[in-house]
Design an enzyme around this catalytic site. Sequence first.
Site, PDB file in Angstrom:
ATOM      1  N   HIS A  20      -2.340  -8.707  -1.064  1.00 26.36           N
ATOM      2  CA  HIS A  20      -3.364  -7.935  -1.756  1.00 26.36           C
ATOM      3  C   HIS A  20      -4.760  -8.491  -1.501  1.00 26.36           C
ATOM      4  O   HIS A  20      -5.724  -7.739  -1.348  1.00 26.36           O
ATOM      5  CB  HIS A  20      -3.074  -7.913  -3.261  1.00 26.36           C
ATOM      6  CG  HIS A  20      -1.828  -7.162  -3.608  1.00 26.36           C
ATOM      7  ND1 HIS A  20      -1.829  -5.842  -3.976  1.00 26.36           N
ATOM      8  CD2 HIS A  20      -0.529  -7.545  -3.611  1.00 26.36           C
ATOM      9  CE1 HIS A  20      -0.593  -5.427  -4.207  1.00 26.36           C
ATOM     10  NE2 HIS A  20       0.217  -6.463  -3.994  1.00 26.36           N
ATOM     11  N   ASP A 119      -7.636  -3.306  -7.398  1.00 25.44           N
ATOM     12  CA  ASP A 119      -6.305  -3.285  -6.787  1.00 25.44           C
ATOM     13  C   ASP A 119      -5.386  -2.356  -7.577  1.00 25.44           C
ATOM     14  O   ASP A 119      -5.448  -2.289  -8.799  1.00 25.44           O
ATOM     15  CB  ASP A 119      -5.724  -4.704  -6.769  1.00 25.44           C
ATOM     16  CG  ASP A 119      -4.455  -4.803  -5.948  1.00 25.44           C
ATOM     17  OD1 ASP A 119      -3.397  -4.414  -6.470  1.00 25.44           O
ATOM     18  OD2 ASP A 119      -4.523  -5.257  -4.796  1.00 25.44           O
ATOM     19  N   THR A 142      -2.859  -0.976  -1.172  1.00 24.63           N
ATOM     20  CA  THR A 142      -2.685  -1.926  -0.069  1.00 24.63           C
ATOM     21  C   THR A 142      -1.388  -1.725   0.714  1.00 24.63           C
ATOM     22  O   THR A 142      -1.049  -2.560   1.554  1.00 24.63           O
ATOM     23  CB  THR A 142      -2.750  -3.371  -0.607  1.00 24.63           C
ATOM     24  OG1 THR A 142      -1.800  -3.518  -1.669  1.00 24.63           O
ATOM     25  CG2 THR A 142      -4.134  -3.689  -1.146  1.00 24.63           C
ATOM     26  N   HIS A 354       9.065  -8.334   8.256  1.00 28.64           N
ATOM     27  CA  HIS A 354       9.523  -7.762   6.997  1.00 28.64           C
ATOM     28  C   HIS A 354       8.878  -6.407   6.721  1.00 28.64           C
ATOM     29  O   HIS A 354       9.289  -5.680   5.842  1.00 28.64           O
ATOM     30  CB  HIS A 354       9.204  -8.724   5.854  1.00 28.64           C
ATOM     31  CG  HIS A 354       7.729  -8.980   5.667  1.00 28.64           C
ATOM     32  ND1 HIS A 354       6.871  -9.269   6.715  1.00 28.64           N
ATOM     33  CD2 HIS A 354       6.955  -8.979   4.548  1.00 28.64           C
ATOM     34  CE1 HIS A 354       5.644  -9.435   6.248  1.00 28.64           C
ATOM     35  NE2 HIS A 354       5.665  -9.263   4.944  1.00 28.64           N
ATOM     36  N   TRP A 357       2.691  -4.394   4.604  1.00 28.37           N
ATOM     37  CA  TRP A 357       1.786  -3.424   5.233  1.00 28.37           C
ATOM     38  C   TRP A 357       0.684  -4.086   6.045  1.00 28.37           C
ATOM     39  O   TRP A 357       0.256  -3.549   7.076  1.00 28.37           O
ATOM     40  CB  TRP A 357       1.198  -2.479   4.186  1.00 28.37           C
ATOM     41  CG  TRP A 357       0.517  -1.302   4.814  1.00 28.37           C
ATOM     42  CD1 TRP A 357      -0.796  -0.962   4.734  1.00 28.37           C
ATOM     43  CD2 TRP A 357       1.127  -0.306   5.651  1.00 28.37           C
ATOM     44  NE1 TRP A 357      -1.047   0.181   5.458  1.00 28.37           N
ATOM     45  CE2 TRP A 357       0.116   0.609   6.029  1.00 28.37           C
ATOM     46  CE3 TRP A 357       2.438  -0.088   6.106  1.00 28.37           C
ATOM     47  CZ2 TRP A 357       0.367   1.715   6.837  1.00 28.37           C
ATOM     48  CZ3 TRP A 357       2.689   1.011   6.914  1.00 28.37           C
ATOM     49  CH2 TRP A 357       1.661   1.894   7.277  1.00 28.37           C
ATOM     50  N   ASN A 358       0.192  -5.245   5.637  1.00 28.90           N
ATOM     51  CA  ASN A 358      -0.789  -5.940   6.470  1.00 28.90           C
ATOM     52  C   ASN A 358      -0.210  -6.257   7.843  1.00 28.90           C
ATOM     53  O   ASN A 358      -0.877  -6.095   8.869  1.00 28.90           O
ATOM     54  CB  ASN A 358      -1.254  -7.228   5.795  1.00 28.90           C
ATOM     55  CG  ASN A 358      -2.157  -6.982   4.613  1.00 28.90           C
ATOM     56  OD1 ASN A 358      -2.852  -5.975   4.546  1.00 28.90           O
ATOM     57  ND2 ASN A 358      -2.147  -7.895   3.658  1.00 28.90           N
ATOM     58  N   GLU A 362      -1.608  -4.851  11.418  1.00 31.68           N
ATOM     59  CA  GLU A 362      -2.034  -5.830  12.419  1.00 31.68           C
ATOM     60  C   GLU A 362      -1.258  -5.651  13.725  1.00 31.68           C
ATOM     61  O   GLU A 362      -1.826  -5.787  14.817  1.00 31.68           O
ATOM     62  CB  GLU A 362      -1.848  -7.235  11.864  1.00 31.68           C
ATOM     63  CG  GLU A 362      -2.853  -7.586  10.772  1.00 31.68           C
ATOM     64  CD  GLU A 362      -2.449  -8.759   9.910  1.00 31.68           C
ATOM     65  OE1 GLU A 362      -3.129  -8.998   8.883  1.00 31.68           O
ATOM     66  OE2 GLU A 362      -1.451  -9.428  10.236  1.00 31.68           O
TER      67      GLU A 362
END
Length: 460
Positions: A20, A119, A142, A354, A357-358, A362
């Site tokens: 986050h 957030d 996020t 895994h 989302w980041n 990326e």
Amino acid sequence: MADSDNIPHIALLPSSGMGHLTPFLRLAASLVTNHNCKLTLITIQPTVSLSESQLISRFLSSFPQITPKEFHLLPFDPSTANSKDPFFLHIEAIRRSAHLLSPLLSSLSSPPLSALVTDITLASAFLRVTSQLHLPNYILFTASAKMLSLCAYFPTILESSTEIDESFQIPGSSPMPKSWVPPVLFDLSSLFTTQFIENSCIMVESNGILINTFESLERETLEALNDGKVVDGLPPVIPIGPLVPCEFEKSTSPKLKWLDGEQNGSVVYVSFGSRTAMCREQIRELGVGLVRSGCRFVWVLKDKEVDREEEENLEVVLGNELMEGVKEKGLVLKEWVDQVEILGHPSVGGFVSHCGWNSVTEAAWHGVPILAWPQLGDQRVNAAVVENSGFGVCVKNWGWGDGGVIVKGEEIGEMIREMMSDEGLRLRAAHARDEARKAKEVDGSSEKGLSRVIELCNKM
């Protein structure tokens, strides 16, 4: 509110955990460097992990023009909440301290605030605060737009008298298998589920939902959200991603120089994010699989959920025999690394992930194919987005990584070999990279979306 002749003054309030915090800091960097906004960053004290503290420190050193404000939490008795997860408990502590935010926001008067970006995990607590102050509040979501559609529609699912069988239908999208839903959401007494439902219900009261995705990746879902198919009255859902990694994030380990000696596209990168800790048996099977794959690899191994608790060395975790085999084939690290540097290295040709989302955005930004192995939370939904977009694959029978199903090393090794040799997958990943970068160009869809939000803030 800010005068329309002045630049907007925006405050950002991230939540608990690197997943986050990172997109918030990337958004802050973009607002300052590309859009000439005045920024205040509200940081929660204390943080759960050491990684969060270190990243905030590097960020503030890199952007002295950003005003930091610390939000100190009230004492909190964890036994009063139905969870043992340190991050969910921290979020609950933030929510229970929400009333302390009002005087902090009121003190930001030079110039007055134009808006607060909150957030999603804190929405139900802080939207009430900003409403009383007549301050516009935008939510930063996020995870994926697909996960947003589940979040927004979930209260409707609960109200339905129909028991979910194998799948259910969210309006405007294809059926969603029940197996994609985080198992904890079926426990209505859990802290996570309580927070999830409250945040879902209050989203309609926000001024808009910013989301770290881009149009070509999730076009159908974004259209369904904005056309009112998922939830009537939902505010504009504005894709502003991928939120691009910044210089302040770099904390290069000298060990990563190892990558410089490897052939282009030959190395598989393995990481399950900042929170996921596999059981010891599965960690060792993964090690066996990496060795059997025949590929060179960089493996970031996580043995504890919170990094401050990491104590045992690699030899203890893997066992001496496996450790020797691993050393011959790759690099194993038990420390925080600059993931973006790894994904952007020319020697890296695949990512066992895994599907946090980041990590997905990326990988898309750098055009790296994904072998998805979701572990918890939104990750199965995110993995489905990756698979549908064509730049990744997901093995459905590998389970949630909770120790219930132990995937054997031989099967892991075979799937890694398949991913690394799939030329079609590489081409589709390259296409995802090109689309991600188009979205972030000056006239790209995501940059236009963010500019539109700033214009609205300037008129408040």
